[in-house]
Scaffold this motif. Sequence first.
Motif, PDB file in Angstrom:
ATOM      1  N   LYS A 268       4.811  14.952 -12.550  1.00 15.24           N
ATOM      2  CA  LYS A 268       4.562  13.613 -12.006  1.00 15.24           C
ATOM      3  C   LYS A 268       4.667  12.553 -13.106  1.00 15.24           C
ATOM      4  O   LYS A 268       5.277  11.504 -12.922  1.00 15.24           O
ATOM      5  CB  LYS A 268       3.185  13.566 -11.334  1.00 15.24           C
TER       6      LYS A 268
ATOM      7  N   LYS B  69       0.858  -1.193   0.000  1.00 16.76           N
ATOM      8  CA  LYS B  69       0.000   0.000   0.000  1.00 16.76           C
ATOM      9  C   LYS B  69       0.894   1.243   0.000  1.00 16.76           C
ATOM     10  O   LYS B  69       1.727   1.438   0.894  1.00 16.76           O
ATOM     11  CB  LYS B  69      -0.907   0.019   1.228  1.00 16.76           C
ATOM     12  N   ALA B  70       0.698   2.080  -1.015  1.00 21.03           N
ATOM     13  CA  ALA B  70       1.448   3.331  -1.131  1.00 21.03           C
ATOM     14  C   ALA B  70       0.866   4.361  -0.169  1.00 21.03           C
ATOM     15  O   ALA B  70      -0.189   4.158   0.425  1.00 21.03           O
ATOM     16  CB  ALA B  70       1.388   3.841  -2.570  1.00 21.03           C
ATOM     17  N   MET B  71       1.547   5.485  -0.031  1.00 21.57           N
ATOM     18  CA  MET B  71       1.107   6.553   0.875  1.00 21.57           C
ATOM     19  C   MET B  71      -0.294   7.066   0.524  1.00 21.57           C
ATOM     20  O   MET B  71      -1.030   7.471   1.402  1.00 21.57           O
ATOM     21  CB  MET B  71       2.086   7.729   0.830  1.00 21.57           C
ATOM     22  N   ASP B  72      -0.624   7.039  -0.767  1.00 21.48           N
ATOM     23  CA  ASP B  72      -1.939   7.526  -1.186  1.00 21.48           C
ATOM     24  C   ASP B  72      -3.019   6.453  -1.105  1.00 21.48           C
ATOM     25  O   ASP B  72      -4.151   6.679  -1.511  1.00 21.48           O
ATOM     26  CB  ASP B  72      -1.875   8.108  -2.600  1.00 21.48           C
ATOM     27  N   GLY B  73      -2.667   5.263  -0.614  1.00 18.62           N
ATOM     28  CA  GLY B  73      -3.629   4.189  -0.448  1.00 18.62           C
ATOM     29  C   GLY B  73      -3.704   3.228  -1.621  1.00 18.62           C
ATOM     30  O   GLY B  73      -4.350   2.197  -1.548  1.00 18.62           O
ATOM     31  N   GLU B  74      -3.010   3.558  -2.710  1.00 19.84           N
ATOM     32  CA  GLU B  74      -3.026   2.696  -3.887  1.00 19.84           C
ATOM     33  C   GLU B  74      -2.198   1.433  -3.626  1.00 19.84           C
ATOM     34  O   GLU B  74      -1.172   1.483  -2.954  1.00 19.84           O
ATOM     35  CB  GLU B  74      -2.441   3.467  -5.080  1.00 19.84           C
TER      36      GLU B  74
ATOM     37  N   THR C 233       7.401   0.998  -3.999  1.00 12.14           N
ATOM     38  CA  THR C 233       7.322   2.403  -3.613  1.00 12.14           C
ATOM     39  C   THR C 233       8.702   2.909  -3.235  1.00 12.14           C
ATOM     40  O   THR C 233       9.568   2.157  -2.786  1.00 12.14           O
ATOM     41  CB  THR C 233       6.397   2.638  -2.397  1.00 12.14           C
TER      42      THR C 233
END
Length: 160
Positions: A135, A67-72, A77
């Motif tokens: 990005k 799980k990435a920081m943005d929840g994805e 990462t």
Amino acid sequence: MHIWTLENWKYNFTNIQSRRSGLRFRFTPDVNTEVRGACLKFGKWLRKEYFFPIRVPVYVKGKKYIKAMDGEMVYGTFFQPYNKTYEPYIRVATGSYTDNSITLGRDDALALILETIAHELTHYFQWINDIGLTKIGYERQASSYADYILDEYANVVDHP
């Protein structure tokens, strides 16, 4: 200009001599032994070919996703600390290796994992060299360099 060999970091970081350097791998117990061996072999080659001025640990997990920081949910990462006195780190998921090795074959399944590591390491070099991109630009550059690094590695090894 090869982003992995740029030395802009010399101007971005003060007291670099007092900081730890290098590339390190850390594995959770559930990581497949073939994956572990391939990562260690790749890491040995990377350390011989490139300099990592600020230590970057690569945490290799046996899960299918992280799980990435943005929840994805993602395969890898890169954590780049806002405060440059802290060390960055990389997390990579390898849990889909068994399924991928059946469908793609052992070498291609391992290559996917190594490509993820190279992709995240490109983000590391973007961070230490203070590369300014959009990005989408960051991701495109990371994907391009990951392919390039894997091609370089493929020229010196028969199997990952």
